[in-house]
Scaffold this motif. Sequence first.
Motif, PDB file in Angstrom:
ATOM      1  N   LEU A 213     -52.346 -72.449 -84.259  1.00 44.13           N
ATOM      2  CA  LEU A 213     -52.300 -72.943 -85.636  1.00 44.13           C
ATOM      3  C   LEU A 213     -53.694 -73.191 -86.193  1.00 44.13           C
ATOM      4  O   LEU A 213     -53.940 -72.992 -87.376  1.00 44.13           O
ATOM      5  CB  LEU A 213     -51.471 -74.220 -85.711  1.00 44.13           C
ATOM      6  CG  LEU A 213     -49.983 -74.070 -85.399  1.00 44.13           C
ATOM      7  CD1 LEU A 213     -49.306 -75.425 -85.478  1.00 44.13           C
ATOM      8  CD2 LEU A 213     -49.329 -73.085 -86.324  1.00 44.13           C
TER       9      LEU A 213
ATOM     10  N   ASN B  80     -56.376 -71.544 -85.491  1.00 45.77           N
ATOM     11  CA  ASN B  80     -57.117 -70.302 -85.688  1.00 45.77           C
ATOM     12  C   ASN B  80     -56.464 -69.334 -86.671  1.00 45.77           C
ATOM     13  O   ASN B  80     -56.859 -68.176 -86.736  1.00 45.77           O
ATOM     14  CB  ASN B  80     -57.308 -69.594 -84.339  1.00 45.77           C
ATOM     15  CG  ASN B  80     -58.196 -70.402 -83.417  1.00 45.77           C
ATOM     16  OD1 ASN B  80     -59.123 -71.059 -83.860  1.00 45.77           O
ATOM     17  ND2 ASN B  80     -57.894 -70.380 -82.134  1.00 45.77           N
ATOM     18  N   ILE B  81     -55.477 -69.779 -87.438  1.00 46.60           N
ATOM     19  CA  ILE B  81     -54.850 -68.915 -88.444  1.00 46.60           C
ATOM     20  C   ILE B  81     -55.834 -68.685 -89.584  1.00 46.60           C
ATOM     21  O   ILE B  81     -56.508 -69.601 -90.032  1.00 46.60           O
ATOM     22  CB  ILE B  81     -53.549 -69.547 -88.976  1.00 46.60           C
ATOM     23  CG1 ILE B  81     -52.490 -69.520 -87.889  1.00 46.60           C
ATOM     24  CG2 ILE B  81     -53.059 -68.831 -90.213  1.00 46.60           C
ATOM     25  CD1 ILE B  81     -51.215 -70.207 -88.285  1.00 46.60           C
ATOM     26  N   ARG B  82     -55.897 -67.421 -90.034  1.00 45.48           N
ATOM     27  CA  ARG B  82     -56.783 -67.100 -91.157  1.00 45.48           C
ATOM     28  C   ARG B  82     -56.067 -66.149 -92.111  1.00 45.48           C
ATOM     29  O   ARG B  82     -54.988 -65.645 -91.813  1.00 45.48           O
ATOM     30  CB  ARG B  82     -58.092 -66.510 -90.656  1.00 45.48           C
ATOM     31  CG  ARG B  82     -57.907 -65.279 -89.834  1.00 45.48           C
ATOM     32  CD  ARG B  82     -59.234 -64.764 -89.335  1.00 45.48           C
ATOM     33  NE  ARG B  82     -58.969 -63.508 -88.665  1.00 45.48           N
ATOM     34  CZ  ARG B  82     -59.535 -63.133 -87.568  1.00 45.48           C
ATOM     35  NH1 ARG B  82     -60.412 -63.904 -86.991  1.00 45.48           N
ATOM     36  NH2 ARG B  82     -59.248 -61.977 -87.035  1.00 45.48           N
TER      37      ARG B  82
ATOM     38  N   ASP C 103     -53.344 -62.774 -91.661  1.00 45.00           N
ATOM     39  CA  ASP C 103     -52.505 -62.788 -90.463  1.00 45.00           C
ATOM     40  C   ASP C 103     -51.034 -62.655 -90.839  1.00 45.00           C
ATOM     41  O   ASP C 103     -50.581 -63.239 -91.818  1.00 45.00           O
ATOM     42  CB  ASP C 103     -52.684 -64.093 -89.683  1.00 45.00           C
ATOM     43  CG  ASP C 103     -54.054 -64.221 -89.038  1.00 45.00           C
ATOM     44  OD1 ASP C 103     -54.794 -63.230 -89.002  1.00 45.00           O
ATOM     45  OD2 ASP C 103     -54.366 -65.330 -88.568  1.00 45.00           O
TER      46      ASP C 103
ATOM     47  N   VAL D 261     -47.448 -63.786 -89.875  1.00 41.93           N
ATOM     48  CA  VAL D 261     -46.905 -64.898 -89.105  1.00 41.93           C
ATOM     49  C   VAL D 261     -45.385 -64.938 -89.213  1.00 41.93           C
ATOM     50  O   VAL D 261     -44.806 -64.410 -90.164  1.00 41.93           O
ATOM     51  CB  VAL D 261     -47.499 -66.252 -89.571  1.00 41.93           C
ATOM     52  CG1 VAL D 261     -48.990 -66.300 -89.337  1.00 41.93           C
ATOM     53  CG2 VAL D 261     -47.188 -66.525 -91.017  1.00 41.93           C
TER      54      VAL D 261
ATOM     55  N   VAL E 149     -50.380 -64.327 -94.490  1.00 37.51           N
ATOM     56  CA  VAL E 149     -51.138 -65.476 -94.991  1.00 37.51           C
ATOM     57  C   VAL E 149     -52.053 -64.989 -96.108  1.00 37.51           C
ATOM     58  O   VAL E 149     -52.883 -64.109 -95.905  1.00 37.51           O
ATOM     59  CB  VAL E 149     -51.964 -66.132 -93.857  1.00 37.51           C
ATOM     60  CG1 VAL E 149     -52.794 -67.271 -94.399  1.00 37.51           C
ATOM     61  CG2 VAL E 149     -51.054 -66.618 -92.753  1.00 37.51           C
TER      62      VAL E 149
ATOM     63  N   VAL F 153     -50.275 -73.738 -95.732  1.00 39.70           N
ATOM     64  CA  VAL F 153     -50.700 -72.340 -95.790  1.00 39.70           C
ATOM     65  C   VAL F 153     -49.860 -71.665 -96.864  1.00 39.70           C
ATOM     66  O   VAL F 153     -48.687 -71.983 -97.039  1.00 39.70           O
ATOM     67  CB  VAL F 153     -50.456 -71.655 -94.417  1.00 39.70           C
ATOM     68  CG1 VAL F 153     -50.751 -70.181 -94.484  1.00 39.70           C
ATOM     69  CG2 VAL F 153     -51.265 -72.315 -93.333  1.00 39.70           C
TER      70      VAL F 153
ATOM     71  N   ARG G  56     -48.088 -75.851 -92.047  1.00 42.04           N
ATOM     72  CA  ARG G  56     -48.696 -75.082 -90.971  1.00 42.04           C
ATOM     73  C   ARG G  56     -47.975 -75.256 -89.633  1.00 42.04           C
ATOM     74  O   ARG G  56     -47.881 -74.319 -88.851  1.00 42.04           O
ATOM     75  CB  ARG G  56     -50.160 -75.499 -90.832  1.00 42.04           C
ATOM     76  CG  ARG G  56     -50.957 -74.645 -89.888  1.00 42.04           C
ATOM     77  CD  ARG G  56     -52.358 -75.177 -89.746  1.00 42.04           C
ATOM     78  NE  ARG G  56     -53.150 -74.927 -90.921  1.00 42.04           N
ATOM     79  CZ  ARG G  56     -54.289 -74.239 -90.913  1.00 42.04           C
ATOM     80  NH1 ARG G  56     -54.745 -73.752 -89.802  1.00 42.04           N
ATOM     81  NH2 ARG G  56     -54.965 -74.056 -92.011  1.00 42.04           N
TER      82      ARG G  56
ATOM     83  N   ILE H 179     -45.138 -72.758 -88.334  1.00 42.32           N
ATOM     84  CA  ILE H 179     -45.430 -71.387 -87.922  1.00 42.32           C
ATOM     85  C   ILE H 179     -45.165 -71.276 -86.420  1.00 42.32           C
ATOM     86  O   ILE H 179     -45.713 -72.034 -85.627  1.00 42.32           O
ATOM     87  CB  ILE H 179     -46.874 -70.999 -88.263  1.00 42.32           C
ATOM     88  CG1 ILE H 179     -47.043 -70.993 -89.785  1.00 42.32           C
ATOM     89  CG2 ILE H 179     -47.245 -69.658 -87.660  1.00 42.32           C
ATOM     90  CD1 ILE H 179     -48.452 -70.769 -90.246  1.00 42.32           C
TER      91      ILE H 179
ATOM     92  N   VAL I  81     -47.988 -65.793 -84.369  1.00 40.25           N
ATOM     93  CA  VAL I  81     -48.801 -64.877 -85.171  1.00 40.25           C
ATOM     94  C   VAL I  81     -48.554 -63.484 -84.615  1.00 40.25           C
ATOM     95  O   VAL I  81     -48.827 -63.213 -83.454  1.00 40.25           O
ATOM     96  CB  VAL I  81     -50.299 -65.238 -85.092  1.00 40.25           C
ATOM     97  CG1 VAL I  81     -51.124 -64.227 -85.852  1.00 40.25           C
ATOM     98  CG2 VAL I  81     -50.532 -66.639 -85.630  1.00 40.25           C
TER      99      VAL I  81
ATOM    100  N   LYS J 220     -53.131 -60.027 -86.141  1.00 41.80           N
ATOM    101  CA  LYS J 220     -54.305 -60.657 -86.729  1.00 41.80           C
ATOM    102  C   LYS J 220     -54.796 -59.831 -87.907  1.00 41.80           C
ATOM    103  O   LYS J 220     -54.756 -58.604 -87.878  1.00 41.80           O
ATOM    104  CB  LYS J 220     -55.427 -60.765 -85.703  1.00 41.80           C
ATOM    105  CG  LYS J 220     -55.154 -61.764 -84.613  1.00 41.80           C
ATOM    106  CD  LYS J 220     -55.238 -63.144 -85.162  1.00 41.80           C
ATOM    107  CE  LYS J 220     -55.193 -64.184 -84.070  1.00 41.80           C
ATOM    108  NZ  LYS J 220     -55.302 -65.508 -84.587  1.00 41.80           N
TER     109      LYS J 220
END
Length: 111
Positions: free
Chosen positions: A52, A54-56, A59, A61, A71, A80, A94, A97, A100, A103
């Motif tokens: 969670l 490191n989600i950017r 991604d 999800v 995202v 998010v 967040r 989630i 993921v 990426k």
Amino acid sequence: MITPAFAQSAGGAAGASDIILQVAPFGLILIIMYFLIIRPQQKRAKEHADLLKNIRRGDMVVMTGGLIGKVSKISDEAEVELEIAPNVKVRVVRTMIAEVRSKGEPVKDQA
């Protein structure tokens, strides 16, 4: 007179060892439960927290309810914004989630 006193002290020591022998299986069960249940669950929780964190943006999800989205924006530490269809964006918490899937590309800075 000496014999009854001697028998009582020996019986007291034997009673303490009996208690230890009766409690030992419960202690063994607790140790086994720790290694089979508690420790792996703590490890999974730590991995999920890292996931969670490191989600950017970009991604793909999967939410706990089965919703899959991309995202589009990281609002703050708790929320998010997901794009679940073209031009359909929703804000989600967040912690909901689950995983993921893929990426995204790193965000390119505009100079």
